[in-house]
Design a protein around this motif. Structure first.
Motif, PDB file in Angstrom:
ATOM      1  N   LYS A   1       0.845  -1.189   0.000  1.00  0.00           N
ATOM      2  CA  LYS A   1       0.000   0.000   0.000  1.00  0.00           C
ATOM      3  C   LYS A   1       0.881   1.240   0.000  1.00  0.00           C
ATOM      4  CE  LYS A   1      -3.874   2.069   2.604  1.00  0.00           C
ATOM      5  NZ  LYS A   1      -4.711   1.957   3.822  1.00  0.00           N
TER       6      LYS A   1
ATOM      7  N   GLU B   1       0.864   5.498   0.419  1.00  0.00           N
ATOM      8  CA  GLU B   1       0.056   6.583   0.971  1.00  0.00           C
ATOM      9  C   GLU B   1       0.766   7.919   0.796  1.00  0.00           C
ATOM     10  OE1 GLU B   1      -1.863   3.992   4.707  1.00  0.00           O
ATOM     11  OE2 GLU B   1      -0.511   5.686   5.079  1.00  0.00           O
ATOM     12  N   ASN B   2      -0.019   8.977   0.725  1.00  0.00           N
ATOM     13  CA  ASN B   2       0.510  10.324   0.811  1.00  0.00           C
ATOM     14  C   ASN B   2       0.946  10.571   2.255  1.00  0.00           C
ATOM     15  OD1 ASN B   2      -0.022  13.334   1.569  1.00  0.00           O
ATOM     16  ND2 ASN B   2       0.200  13.356  -0.656  1.00  0.00           N
TER      17      ASN B   2
ATOM     18  N   ASN C   1      -1.537  12.971   4.044  1.00  0.00           N
ATOM     19  CA  ASN C   1      -2.937  12.576   4.053  1.00  0.00           C
ATOM     20  C   ASN C   1      -3.053  11.096   3.704  1.00  0.00           C
ATOM     21  OD1 ASN C   1      -5.684  12.268   3.893  1.00  0.00           O
ATOM     22  ND2 ASN C   1      -5.998  13.798   2.275  1.00  0.00           N
ATOM     23  N   PRO C   2      -3.087  10.200   4.702  1.00  0.00           N
ATOM     24  CA  PRO C   2      -3.151   8.758   4.437  1.00  0.00           C
ATOM     25  C   PRO C   2      -4.401   8.335   3.667  1.00  0.00           C
ATOM     26  CG  PRO C   2      -2.534   9.187   6.718  1.00  0.00           C
ATOM     27  CD  PRO C   2      -2.979  10.490   6.149  1.00  0.00           C
ATOM     28  N   ASN C   3      -5.426   9.210   3.628  1.00  0.00           N
ATOM     29  CA  ASN C   3      -6.623   8.878   2.859  1.00  0.00           C
ATOM     30  C   ASN C   3      -6.351   8.870   1.355  1.00  0.00           C
ATOM     31  OD1 ASN C   3      -8.337   8.583   5.111  1.00  0.00           O
ATOM     32  ND2 ASN C   3      -8.627  10.807   5.232  1.00  0.00           N
TER      33      ASN C   3
ATOM     34  N   ASN D   1      -4.415   7.106  -1.055  1.00  0.00           N
ATOM     35  CA  ASN D   1      -3.639   5.867  -1.046  1.00  0.00           C
ATOM     36  C   ASN D   1      -4.033   4.978  -2.213  1.00  0.00           C
ATOM     37  OD1 ASN D   1      -5.774   3.792  -0.133  1.00  0.00           O
ATOM     38  ND2 ASN D   1      -5.915   5.362   1.473  1.00  0.00           N
TER      39      ASN D   1
ATOM     40  N   GLU E   1      -3.390   0.532  -3.332  1.00  0.00           N
ATOM     41  CA  GLU E   1      -2.810  -0.728  -2.871  1.00  0.00           C
ATOM     42  C   GLU E   1      -2.957  -1.811  -3.937  1.00  0.00           C
ATOM     43  OE1 GLU E   1      -6.464  -2.539  -0.209  1.00  0.00           O
ATOM     44  OE2 GLU E   1      -5.263  -0.913   0.679  1.00  0.00           O
TER      45      GLU E   1
ATOM     46  N   ASN F   1      -0.101  12.591  -6.708  1.00  0.00           N
ATOM     47  CA  ASN F   1      -0.560  12.319  -5.344  1.00  0.00           C
ATOM     48  C   ASN F   1       0.585  12.211  -4.344  1.00  0.00           C
ATOM     49  OD1 ASN F   1      -3.252  12.369  -5.962  1.00  0.00           O
ATOM     50  ND2 ASN F   1      -3.475  10.159  -6.168  1.00  0.00           N
TER      51      ASN F   1
ATOM     52  N   TYR G   1       2.983   9.904  -3.423  1.00  0.00           N
ATOM     53  CA  TYR G   1       3.014   8.749  -2.530  1.00  0.00           C
ATOM     54  C   TYR G   1       4.407   8.615  -1.920  1.00  0.00           C
ATOM     55  CZ  TYR G   1      -1.419   7.548  -4.698  1.00  0.00           C
ATOM     56  OH  TYR G   1      -2.717   7.566  -5.137  1.00  0.00           O
TER      57      TYR G   1
ATOM     58  N   THR H   1       4.707   7.086   1.612  1.00  0.00           N
ATOM     59  CA  THR H   1       4.679   6.086   2.672  1.00  0.00           C
ATOM     60  C   THR H   1       4.470   4.707   2.057  1.00  0.00           C
ATOM     61  OG1 THR H   1       3.767   7.689   4.237  1.00  0.00           O
ATOM     62  CG2 THR H   1       3.542   5.356   4.799  1.00  0.00           C
TER      63      THR H   1
END
Length: 517
Positions: free
Chosen positions: A293, A295-296, A299-301, A303, A305, A330, A332, A334
């Motif tokens: 996965k 993520e940003n 903002n983990p929302n 994402n 995967e 976006n 990414y 994380t």
């Protein structure tokens, strides 16, 4: 009379040679261009005398003319590599530097010079890291009433400072990570100076690829749901992963079905040219779901995967996670890993390594598992045998894989009938010199022969026969190539079943061809 003729001949020869030499010299000089890259360094004596040293520099100049800009009628002249001094009163001056080339062509620039006997004011220093080089910085400085600057980068105690003028960018590359004190001193025409001191930290940024081999990177895992990750020694060094250090995720007993760990990179992943990520994984079981996965960081929302499934147990394999079409805007940053996603933890250890961007063009090499839909398992047959890849007809015992190889030894085929597959790279026998293969045969006591050949010269080969021991069941046979010459570049794998007997139309199955100790 002969002497006179000889004299005239000599004079004519000299004239011809002289003309030819002139033509050659003229042609050479025609290619000479005007001087370029002109600049000058101004330094001032710190005794309120106004004595300024001007050191010009450039390419292609044979002499420099210096117009001091203070009303002095005649310019000074300086040879390349030399400097000239001039005494100024306090004030602002425009100094004109003219570079004269070998042909008389000239190039000129102007530089502003400030001469003042008060300390510089409003000193501003800007330090920025070099993009793509974590150890390099770029520095600029500005100040009122300054004539020049000196910078100390703080790497050695007996450092010789670098002198520069306003508008110049000075670069420095540090040898090791650490925190350094950068000191910039601004000079005017007087004894008073102004300085700025900044502490900078040089560190390795955590970016893809992640190999876990760097002694300076901070692999700071954040774990959740009952998982725990750390960096450990590789527990299974072999042909599929020769790394010394790898990541280990322990899914503790009773942990959540979504337990996992994450790493926050120091910059977003750049998907502009490659949109797949490969990860080497080691799982105690085949068929475990590995979820990657992204993520940003803010903002983990935001994402995305992708899931993959392990195909081998207790062995390294490379999984490809396809993020084609991902929105690079976006950011990414994380990277989150889940092992055996969907199941509660039982205390098992999972290992991972070499997280990197890839174009997805995978190589066919050992281990051969027949599970990768991105690979072309193309067999060549001889002697009346025929081999293809099919669904596993007996997903039992030691082999619950979905796909396996099937060799049909047609009725009446040669005793040496068989098939071979050509790998994209030679087998690396540097650390492991045995090959194991799972087999299924309708009878026991048959000879299974494995032969290895050089791709360009089949006469360079080696073969090992092994006799199977069970019928209508999977077993694992080991072919011992101890002492094999790795320099022979064995790249073709040939398989024979029931070697030495003619074909009867029987089918034989094989799977998971891999190096072992």
């Amino acid at each position: 009379m002969k002497k006179i003729i000889s004299l005239f001949s000599f004079i004519a020869l000299v004239l011809v040679y002289s003309c030819s030499s002139d033509d050659y010299s003229d042609a050479f000089l025609d290619d000479v261009t005007a001087p370029s890259n002109l600049s000058a360094l101004f330094t001032i004596t710190q005794n309120n005398s106004g004595l300024v040293t001007i050191r010009p520099n450039g390419t292609g100049a044979t002499i420099y003319k210096i117009y001091f800009g203070d009303g002095t009628q005649n310019p000074g002249q300086v040879s390349p590599g030399q400097a000239i001094t001039h005494t100024y009163a306090e004030g602002n001056y425009t100094v004109r530097i003219v570079g004269v080339g070998i042909t008389g062509l000239e190039t000129e620039i102007t530089q502003n010079l400030t001469v003042t006997f008060v300390a510089p004011e409003n000193l501003s220093v800007n330090i920025s890291p070099e993009v793509g080089n974590a150890y390099k910085i770029n520095l600029t400085a500005s100040a009122d009433y300054e004539t020049y600057f000196e910078v100390f980068f703080g790497e050695t105690p007996d450092e010789t400072p670098i002198q520069f003028n306003e508008g110049q960018t000075i670069s420095h590359t540090y040898q090791t990570i650490g925190t350094y004190q950068v000191r910039v001193v601004a000079y005017s025409g007087g004894a008073a100076t102004t300085e700025s001191v900044q502490n900078i930290t040089i560190f390795d940024p955590l970016l893809l690829p992640i190999t876990f081999e760097s002694p300076t990177l901070n692999y700071n895992f954040i774990s959740f749901g009952g998982a725990f990750s750390t960096v450990v020694n590789n527990p299974d060094i072999g042909a599929n992963n020769t790394s010394a250090r790898v990541g280990r995720l322990t899914k503790t007993a009773g942990s959540e079905v979504w337990a996992g760990s994450l790493l926050v990179l120091d910059a977003p992943i750049d998907f502009s040219s490659q949109q797949k990520i490969s990860v080497k994984t080691w799982s105690p079981v085949a068929g475990a779901t590995v979820k990657l996965k992204l993520e940003n960081a803010s903002n983990p929302n935001i994402n995305v995967e992708v899931d993959q499934v392990t195909t081998v147990a207790n062995a390294w394999e490379t999984l490809i996670f396809n993020f084609d079409g991902i929105n690079n805007a976006n950011n990414y940053q994380t990277v989150v890993l889940f092992f055996d996603f969907g199941n509660n933890g039982n205390g098992a250890n999972y290992y991972f390594d070499d997280i990197m961007l890839t174009d997805g063009q995978e190589e066919l090499k050992l281990p051969v598992t027949f599970e990768n839909s991105n690979l072309n398992y193309s067999f060549l047959n001889f002697g009346g045998a025929n081999t293809d890849v099919i669904n596993n007809p007996s997903q039992t015992g030691i082999n619950t894989s979905t796909k396996v190889g099937r060799l049909v030894k047609n009725s009446g085929s040669e005793v040496w009938a068989g098939s071979f597959i050509e790998l994209d790279v030679p087998i690396d026998f540097s650390s492991l010199q045995k090959i194991k293969m799972k087999t299924w045969a309708p009878q026991s006591g048959i000879v299974v022969l494995m032969k290895l050949e050089n791709l360009n010269n089949p006469s360079i080969n080696v073969e090992v026969p092994v006799t199977n021991t069970v019928a209508n069941s999977w077993e694992e046979l080991t072919f011992d190539f101890t002492g094999i010459n790795n320099a022979n570049q064995y790249q073709r794998v040939v398989v024979f079943f029931a070697f030495g007997t003619s074909g009867t139309g029987a089918s034989y199955y094989f799977d998971d061809i891999q190096l072992t100790n």
